[in-house]
Scaffold this active site. Structure first.
Site, PDB file in Angstrom:
ATOM      1  N   GLU A  42     -19.142  -5.939  10.452  1.00  0.00           N
ATOM      2  CA  GLU A  42     -20.305  -5.183  10.854  1.00  0.00           C
ATOM      3  C   GLU A  42     -21.247  -6.250  11.466  1.00  0.00           C
ATOM      4  O   GLU A  42     -21.632  -5.894  12.806  1.00  0.00           O
ATOM      5  CB  GLU A  42     -20.832  -4.047  10.091  1.00  0.00           C
ATOM      6  CG  GLU A  42     -19.991  -2.817   9.746  1.00  0.00           C
ATOM      7  CD  GLU A  42     -19.034  -3.140   8.708  1.00  0.00           C
ATOM      8  OE1 GLU A  42     -19.094  -4.101   8.011  1.00  0.00           O
ATOM      9  OE2 GLU A  42     -18.114  -2.186   8.387  1.00  0.00           O
ATOM     10  N   LYS A  86       0.754  -1.060   0.037  1.00  0.00           N
ATOM     11  CA  LYS A  86      -0.018  -0.005  -0.011  1.00  0.00           C
ATOM     12  C   LYS A  86       0.859   1.426   0.009  1.00  0.00           C
ATOM     13  O   LYS A  86       1.870   1.290   0.625  1.00  0.00           O
ATOM     14  CB  LYS A  86      -0.875  -0.097   1.222  1.00  0.00           C
ATOM     15  CG  LYS A  86      -2.102   1.006   1.164  1.00  0.00           C
ATOM     16  CD  LYS A  86      -3.024   0.662   1.983  1.00  0.00           C
ATOM     17  CE  LYS A  86      -4.355   1.498   2.032  1.00  0.00           C
ATOM     18  NZ  LYS A  86      -5.607   1.055   2.808  1.00  0.00           N
ATOM     19  N   ARG A  89     -25.435  -2.395   7.191  1.00  0.00           N
ATOM     20  CA  ARG A  89     -24.817  -3.951   6.765  1.00  0.00           C
ATOM     21  C   ARG A  89     -25.480  -4.760   7.833  1.00  0.00           C
ATOM     22  O   ARG A  89     -25.513  -5.983   7.574  1.00  0.00           O
ATOM     23  CB  ARG A  89     -23.525  -3.957   6.685  1.00  0.00           C
ATOM     24  CG  ARG A  89     -23.134  -5.072   6.104  1.00  0.00           C
ATOM     25  CD  ARG A  89     -21.732  -5.453   5.511  1.00  0.00           C
ATOM     26  NE  ARG A  89     -21.756  -4.993   4.114  1.00  0.00           N
ATOM     27  CZ  ARG A  89     -20.858  -4.862   3.044  1.00  0.00           C
ATOM     28  NH1 ARG A  89     -19.705  -5.702   3.549  1.00  0.00           N
ATOM     29  NH2 ARG A  89     -20.992  -4.432   1.997  1.00  0.00           N
TER      30      ARG A  89
HETATM   31  C1  LIG Z   1     -18.942  -2.665   5.025  1.00  0.00           C
HETATM   32  C2  LIG Z   1     -17.343  -1.554   5.050  1.00  0.00           C
HETATM   33  N1  LIG Z   1     -16.928  -1.361   6.245  1.00  0.00           N
HETATM   34  C3  LIG Z   1     -15.912  -0.483   6.086  1.00  0.00           C
HETATM   35  C4  LIG Z   1     -15.470   0.158   5.278  1.00  0.00           C
HETATM   36  C5  LIG Z   1     -14.337   1.324   5.435  1.00  0.00           C
HETATM   37  N2  LIG Z   1     -13.245   1.009   4.549  1.00  0.00           N
HETATM   38  C6  LIG Z   1     -12.763   1.283   3.311  1.00  0.00           C
HETATM   39  S1  LIG Z   1     -11.555   0.690   2.613  1.00  0.00           S
HETATM   40  C7  LIG Z   1     -11.105  -0.349   4.012  1.00  0.00           C
HETATM   41  C8  LIG Z   1      -9.992  -0.978   4.035  1.00  0.00           C
HETATM   42  C9  LIG Z   1      -9.779  -1.931   3.120  1.00  0.00           C
HETATM   43  O1  LIG Z   1      -8.784  -2.933   3.197  1.00  0.00           O
HETATM   44  P1  LIG Z   1      -8.671  -3.702   1.822  1.00  0.00           P
HETATM   45  O2  LIG Z   1      -9.705  -4.458   1.442  1.00  0.00           O
HETATM   46  O3  LIG Z   1      -7.282  -4.393   2.198  1.00  0.00           O
HETATM   47  O4  LIG Z   1      -8.029  -2.549   0.982  1.00  0.00           O
HETATM   48  P2  LIG Z   1      -6.570  -1.638   0.961  1.00  0.00           P
HETATM   49  O5  LIG Z   1      -7.134  -0.164   1.204  1.00  0.00           O
HETATM   50  O6  LIG Z   1      -5.855  -2.123   1.702  1.00  0.00           O
HETATM   51  O7  LIG Z   1      -6.257  -1.864  -0.600  1.00  0.00           O
HETATM   52  C10 LIG Z   1     -12.157   0.072   5.091  1.00  0.00           C
HETATM   53  C11 LIG Z   1     -12.023  -0.636   6.439  1.00  0.00           C
HETATM   54  C12 LIG Z   1     -16.152   0.063   4.020  1.00  0.00           C
HETATM   55  N3  LIG Z   1     -15.628   0.769   2.792  1.00  0.00           N
HETATM   56  N4  LIG Z   1     -17.114  -0.826   3.908  1.00  0.00           N
END
Ligand SMILES: Cc1ncc(C[n+]2csc(CCOP(=O)(O)OP(=O)(O)O)c2C)c(N)n1
Ligand SMILES: CC(=O)[C@@H](O)[C@H](O)COP(=O)(O)O
Ligand SMILES: [Mg+2]
Length: 637
Positions: A371, A285, A399
């Site tokens: 969630e 990242k 959700r």
């Molecule tokens: C249902 C839900 N919960 C929380 C989030 C907030 N959120 C957005 S991106 C993220 C992290 C995602 O991590 P990853 O899938 O590993 O993607 P990366 O940013 O590392 O590429 C979170 C917790 C969301 N978008 N959707």
């Protein structure tokens, strides 16, 4: 102002078809230009940067190998899709990202044919991809479907529900697990540890290894049943990975920044796969931009910044953020009461529970993007006498609705729901707007639903929630900073179902629920100046309603305007229901419920959103004038 990057190769690529005319040897250069363009664009707009930086090579490789948009490419969450947008006909608008009228910060079907599925909430990509794959098979199509999902998103139940189904259907679906060992915060959970073991336990597979693996086990056109038997036997003997056990052909880990590895692997899968395949790609990242690589959050989400130094623009704040007030107030209460525990679903920083966790590490639970589990887990804690605060953004609580109803509300369990990001959130737009929580919570029997009008009120509500054990209780507060009111040393316990009169008047009553109180006060000033004596009340509770206060307001005023930052069906609906049953609508009272417009509001600056929704002071004044038939004044307002 930094100079725009020099991008001679990228300038030749408007859409993926242009990209496919390049030689493979040119792709690293293209990736480097794409990364520079991404950094420059986000330095002007702000937004999600780290995730996009990590998938630059993967994005190039996917569009190079697959025939998008006929092949369907689905980005989970969609926050990493800016490089994809640049390569799919949207480069000319990339500096409008997240601005009013500009590109969305996520994927969106209405924006481009290259976005086959809209997202922003996580962990939906495999389900959507499986649906597309089945639809293709039903109509005899041959296109590929590729879902790219992060390791963080892989913590959500939906991803496993989808893989479970895909394995059983033996669907020809490609899942790319983009493992950067980061969620927004460092990832938590056993699955994350498992992925880390997978990523470190094997060497990265290049073309030769992959080809060997594929031909020795599968053969180019081997019968699917034989392949499955081989897979099964292999798993039996050596211990298959979880993905193999679910029926996926599992490849990887491979280096997601090495185009020489990515391209042949993707081509092989494109040409040979005939069932579900999961490619485990390891990326970093923030890759390729020093300040992002060095930052603890890898520049997950940034303000506008200086490209040379990485320094982000920060608007001066004259009041603490609601998030911080919540966290500090909860810490205060938790020092007094060791039954208070806190739960976050992968948003420790966004909810302020990172601060709580520093003080109470063993009483803080980051359950990952989960969630539904977070809510039922909190319910379990409550059954044993703990006082759980399940801190979930309004939009993400959607959700977990069945868990809220079935696991919490029906059992009257005292789970506390601090609901951050309630109302408009600005640049994240419609997918993240906290519009519905009052509606979906206040409709549940026995639920207490509060909204904070300012940061001092929030402090009172934290204390009130901490001391309330009779059932579920929620309190909502907005994104951003408070208004700078004096803060009490400690919150007071509010009387459940009691509002407060903030200003006394005689003709017009403005009854605010939550964040719009300041605009009501400003509107009252304006109305007063126009000769309309105005009362302003802060309802504090949507459930239970302060019926006495509402009765008093309607009996002594000519106009009642309710004001809330939530969708239709929320506070105003409960007020109207009450008024109707009490017969209070039958004596000439003019009632006007102000709620969010009945549309999904696109990204813009919050002030603009309030104005367009008629929820700023001007809109409130206008509503009163119209109600009183003062057409000329209404037009001027
Ligand atoms: C249902 C839900 N919960 C929380 C989030 C907030 N959120 C957005 S991106 C993220 C992290 C995602 O991590 P990853 O899938 O590993 O993607 P990366 O940013 O590392 O590429 C979170 C917790 C969301 N978008 N959707
Ligand atoms: C992509 C996503 O869902 C989060 O990154 C979200 O954008 C965070 O919003 P806040 O900035 O309000 O925490
Ligand atoms: Mg990740």
């Amino acid at each position: 102002m930094n100079a725009k990057p020099d991008t001679p190769l990228l300038d030749k690529v408007r859409i993926p078809a242009d990209l496919r005319t390049l030689a493979e040897s040119e792709l690293p250069q293209l990736a480097s230009e794409l990364r520079a363009e991404l950094i420059d664009a986000v330095s002007h707009t702000g937004g999600h940067l780290g995730a996009g930086l990590g998938v630059v090579e993967l994005t190039v490789a996917l569009h190079y190998v697959f025939n998008t948009p006929d092949d369907r490419l689905i980005w989970d969450v969609g926050h990493q899709a800016y490089p994809h947008k640049i390569l799919t006909g949207r480069r000319d608008r990339i500096r409008t990202l997240r601005q009013e009228g500009g590109l969305s910060g996520f994927t969106r079907r209405t924006e481009s044919e290259y976005d086959p599925f809209g997202a922003a909430h996580s962990s939906t990509s495999i389900s959507a991809g499986l649906g597309m794959a089945m639809a293709r098979d039903l109509c005899g199509g041959r296109n590929n479907v590729i879902a790219v999902i992060g390791d963080g998103a892989m913590s959500a139940g939906m991803a496993y529900e989808a893989m479970n189904n895909a394995g059983a259907l033996d669907a020809r679906l490609i899942v790319i697990l983009n493992d950067n060992d980061m969620s927004i915060a460092p990832p938590t959970g056993a699955m994350s540890a498992y992925l880390a073991r997978l990523a470190s336990g094997k060497t990265y597979l290049g073309l030769r290894d992959f080809g060997k693996k594929l031909t020795s086990y599968l053969g180019e056109r081997a019968d699917r049943a034989i392949k499955r038997a081989v897979e099964h036997a292999r798993g039996y003997v050596t211990g298959g990975t979880l993905f193999e056990e679910l029926g996926f052909y599992h490849i990887g880990p491979i280096d997601g920044h090495n185009l020489e590895h990515l391209i042949p692997v993707l081509k092989n899968v494109r040409d040979n796969a005939d069932g579900p395949v999961l490619i485990h790609v390891v990326t970093q990242k923030g890759k390729g931009y020093g300040p992002a690589e060095a930052a603890p959050d890898k520049y997950h989400g940034v303000n506008k910044f200086d490209v040379i130094t990485g320094a982000q623009a920060k608007a001066p704040a004259n009041a603490p953020s609601y998030t911080k007030v919540f966290a500090e107030s909860l810490i205060q209460e938790a020092r007094e009461d060791d039954r208070i525990v806190a739960v976050t679903a992968a948003m420790p920083n966004g909810t302020g529970l990172d601060l709580f966790g520093e003080v109470f590490p063993t009483r803080t639970f980051d359950v990952g993007i989960a969630e539904q589990h977070a809510v039922t887990f909190a319910a379990g804690l409550a059954t044993e006498g703990y006082r759980p605060f399940a801190a979930i953004y309004s939009t993400f609580l959607q959700r977990a609705y069945d868990q809220v109803v079935h696991d919490v509300a029906i059992q009257s369990l005292p789970v506390r729901f601090p609901i951050d990001r309630a109302g408009f959130v600005g640049a994240d737009g419609a997918t993240h707007c906290g519009a519905f929580d009052t509606t979906f919570l206040a409709t549940l029997p026995g639920f207490v639903v509060m909204a904070a009008a300012d940061e001092a009120e929030l402090r009172h509500m934290v204390r009130t929630a901490a001391s309330y054990d009779d059932g579920p209780i929620a309190f909502r507060y907005p994104r951003g900073n408070g208004i700078g009111v004096d803060m009490p040393e400690r919150g007071s316990v509010l009387e459940i179902g009691k509002g407060r009169i903030v200003r006394e008047g005689t003709k017009v009553a403005l009854l605010s629920f939550g964040t719009r109180l300041q605009d009501c006060l400003a509107a009252a000033d304006e109305l007063g100046a126009a000769g309309l004596s105005t009362t302003v009340a802060d309802a504090r509770f949507a459930k239970p309603l302060d019926e006495d206060m509402i009765r008093r307001l309607v009996r002594s005023h000519e106009v009642l305007v309710t004001v809330e930052e939530g969708a239709v069906g929320g506070f105003a609906s409960h007020v109207l229901q009450f008024l109707a049953h009490e017969g209070l609508l039958e004596s000439g009272l003019k009632v006007r419920p102000l709620v969010l417009p009945d549309v999904f509001t696109d990204h813009a600056k919050p002030e603009k959103m309030y104005a367009d929704a008629g929820l700023d002071s001007t809109g409130i004044v206008r509503t009163v004038f119209v109600a009183l038939g003062h057409a000329a004044s209404a037009q001027r307002a």
